[in-house]
Design a protein around this motif. Structure first.
Motif, mmCIF file in Angstrom:
data_model
loop_
_atom_site.group_PDB
_atom_site.id
_atom_site.type_symbol
_atom_site.label_atom_id
_atom_site.label_comp_id
_atom_site.label_asym_id
_atom_site.label_seq_id
_atom_site.Cartn_x
_atom_site.Cartn_y
_atom_site.Cartn_z
ATOM 1 N N ASN A 1 -10.325 46.833 -102.022
ATOM 2 C CA ASN A 1 -10.872 47.485 -101.537
ATOM 3 C C ASN A 1 -12.698 48.250 -101.592
ATOM 4 O OD1 ASN A 1 -8.096 48.347 -100.462
ATOM 5 N ND2 ASN A 1 -7.578 49.497 -101.555
ATOM 6 N N THR A 2 -12.805 47.775 -102.968
ATOM 7 C CA THR A 2 -13.938 47.375 -103.870
ATOM 8 C C THR A 2 -15.300 46.903 -103.095
ATOM 9 O OG1 THR A 2 -13.218 48.119 -105.808
ATOM 10 C CG2 THR A 2 -15.547 47.545 -105.253
ATOM 11 N N ARG A 3 -14.815 45.574 -102.527
ATOM 12 C CA ARG A 3 -15.223 45.102 -101.783
ATOM 13 C C ARG A 3 -15.445 45.453 -100.193
ATOM 14 N NH1 ARG A 3 -15.310 42.682 -97.173
ATOM 15 N NH2 ARG A 3 -16.673 40.595 -96.568
ATOM 16 N N THR A 4 -14.166 46.506 -99.737
ATOM 17 C CA THR A 4 -15.125 46.886 -98.716
ATOM 18 C C THR A 4 -15.219 48.438 -98.597
ATOM 19 O OG1 THR A 4 -12.833 46.437 -97.013
ATOM 20 C CG2 THR A 4 -13.276 47.975 -96.669
ATOM 21 N N ALA A 5 -15.645 48.747 -99.715
ATOM 22 C CA ALA A 5 -16.534 50.393 -99.793
ATOM 23 C C ALA A 5 -17.599 49.823 -99.942
ATOM 24 C CB ALA A 5 -15.867 50.796 -101.345
ATOM 25 N N GLY A 6 -18.478 48.447 -100.752
ATOM 26 C CA GLY A 6 -18.983 48.364 -100.943
ATOM 27 C C GLY A 6 -20.412 48.109 -99.768
ATOM 28 N N VAL A 7 -19.712 47.150 -98.821
ATOM 29 C CA VAL A 7 -19.843 46.785 -97.107
ATOM 30 C C VAL A 7 -20.324 47.962 -96.439
ATOM 31 C CG1 VAL A 7 -19.303 45.824 -95.421
ATOM 32 C CG2 VAL A 7 -19.068 44.725 -96.988
ATOM 33 N N TYR A 8 -19.148 49.140 -96.963
ATOM 34 C CA TYR A 8 -19.454 50.395 -96.100
ATOM 35 C C TYR A 8 -20.506 51.353 -96.448
ATOM 36 C CZ TYR A 8 -15.611 50.391 -93.382
ATOM 37 O OH TYR A 8 -14.289 49.427 -91.791
ATOM 38 N N ALA A 9 -20.534 51.472 -97.804
ATOM 39 C CA ALA A 9 -21.837 51.881 -98.472
ATOM 40 C C ALA A 9 -23.323 51.113 -98.278
ATOM 41 C CB ALA A 9 -21.834 51.893 -100.520
ATOM 42 N N ALA A 10 -23.061 49.597 -97.955
ATOM 43 C CA ALA A 10 -24.333 49.562 -97.778
ATOM 44 C C ALA A 10 -24.632 49.487 -96.306
ATOM 45 C CB ALA A 10 -24.301 47.889 -98.023
ATOM 46 N N GLY A 11 -23.631 49.828 -95.330
ATOM 47 C CA GLY A 11 -24.324 50.354 -94.244
ATOM 48 C C GLY A 11 -24.452 51.784 -93.975
ATOM 49 N N ALA A 12 -24.085 52.009 -95.014
ATOM 50 C CA ALA A 12 -24.643 53.991 -94.797
ATOM 51 C C ALA A 12 -25.753 54.338 -95.335
ATOM 52 C CB ALA A 12 -23.170 54.489 -95.564
ATOM 53 N N SER B 1 -28.264 36.602 -95.403
ATOM 54 C CA SER B 1 -27.418 35.625 -94.220
ATOM 55 C C SER B 1 -27.312 34.555 -94.973
ATOM 56 C CB SER B 1 -28.935 34.990 -93.213
ATOM 57 O OG SER B 1 -29.598 34.952 -93.243
ATOM 58 N N ILE B 2 -27.622 34.042 -96.071
ATOM 59 C CA ILE B 2 -27.895 32.995 -97.038
ATOM 60 C C ILE B 2 -26.015 33.097 -97.597
ATOM 61 C CG2 ILE B 2 -28.686 31.312 -99.395
ATOM 62 C CD1 ILE B 2 -31.407 33.050 -98.185
ATOM 63 N N ALA C 1 -29.567 45.213 -101.881
ATOM 64 C CA ALA C 1 -28.568 44.932 -103.187
ATOM 65 C C ALA C 1 -27.198 45.670 -102.791
ATOM 66 C CB ALA C 1 -29.403 45.911 -104.736
ATOM 67 N N VAL C 2 -26.977 46.379 -102.806
ATOM 68 C CA VAL C 2 -24.813 46.955 -102.852
ATOM 69 C C VAL C 2 -24.778 45.470 -101.979
ATOM 70 C CG1 VAL C 2 -23.617 48.344 -101.657
ATOM 71 C CG2 VAL C 2 -25.926 49.347 -103.478
ATOM 72 N N LEU C 3 -24.394 44.976 -100.374
ATOM 73 C CA LEU C 3 -24.213 44.655 -99.717
ATOM 74 C C LEU C 3 -24.160 42.813 -101.091
ATOM 75 C CD1 LEU C 3 -23.174 43.595 -96.730
ATOM 76 C CD2 LEU C 3 -25.184 43.125 -96.105
ATOM 77 N N TRP C 4 -25.090 42.270 -101.042
ATOM 78 C CA TRP C 4 -25.058 41.473 -102.182
ATOM 79 C C TRP C 4 -23.912 41.288 -103.203
ATOM 80 C CZ3 TRP C 4 -27.822 36.416 -102.016
ATOM 81 C CH2 TRP C 4 -27.176 36.006 -103.102
ATOM 82 N N VAL C 5 -24.283 42.191 -103.717
ATOM 83 C CA VAL C 5 -22.712 42.728 -104.611
ATOM 84 C C VAL C 5 -21.391 42.833 -103.882
ATOM 85 C CG1 VAL C 5 -21.902 44.030 -106.710
ATOM 86 C CG2 VAL C 5 -24.041 44.020 -106.868
ATOM 87 N N ALA C 6 -21.459 42.976 -102.636
ATOM 88 C CA ALA C 6 -19.873 43.181 -102.040
ATOM 89 C C ALA C 6 -19.951 42.141 -101.818
ATOM 90 C CB ALA C 6 -20.449 44.533 -100.964
#
Length: 173
Positions: free
Chosen positions: A19-30, A79-80, A155-160
């Motif tokens: 759930n934290t990973r998913t929230a991070g991905v959505y936050a990065a998109g937002a 993409s890495i 940065a948020v997407l990298w961490v997620a």
């Protein structure tokens, strides 16, 4: 202290949840969407009749270059494959995979930093030096905000994405 963790305190358990990973991905998109909304907002406002600057100041291609650099930097960085960064030269992939991945990662971060620095440069040279007042000054400030949001999104997407690797690794054990 554990031999494979660089820090004294362990990571909280909630960092490894899906759930934290998913929230991070959505936050990065937002954050990314909000950044490009700012770019579109300043472009539309610069061409509108509400633009009070005299002579009229408009968004040109020079204003878009930092945003393009930031977006490309985000694409390159995310993409890495993270496992390539720590691969040694004896891996199945051939020689020098780790340094090539690190070089590409560096170029991605350089594009991000260049985008942010470029937007600050445009703000200073095009809007502050010519002493425009606030409504017109938003054209430059919005560009800096947009590039900062794209950088934060990266940065948020990298961490997620790194959370996903550790989460799936923990599930495999």
């Amino acid at each position: 202290m554990s031999a494979h963790h660089p820090f004294r305190f362990p990571k909280p358990a909630w960092l490894n949840s899906a759930n934290t990973r998913t929230a991070g991905v959505y936050a990065a998109g937002a954050l990314f969407s909000l950044g490009f909304y700012c770019l579109i907002d300043i472009a539309v406002w610069s061409k509108s009749a509400l633009n009070p600057s005299d002579p009229p100041v408009h968004i040109t291609f020079v204003d878009w270059i930092p945003g393009i650099c930031s977006a490309l930097g985000m694409l390159v960085i995310n993409s890495i494959d993270k496992s390539r960064l720590s691969a040694d030269s004896f891996s199945y992939s051939g020689n020098g995979v780790a340094w090539k991945a690190r070089l590409v990662l560096f170029l991605g971060f350089a594009l991000l930093a260049g985008g942010l620095a470029g937007s600050v440069t445009v703000l200073v040279l095009k809007y502050i030096v010519r002493e425009y007042i606030w409504p017109t000054l938003w054209l430059g400030v919005g560009n800096v905000v947009a590039n900062g949001l794209v950088m934060l999104s990266s940065a948020v997407l990298w961490v997620a994405q790194n959370m996903e690797d550790e989460y799936t690794y923990n599930l495999a054990l």
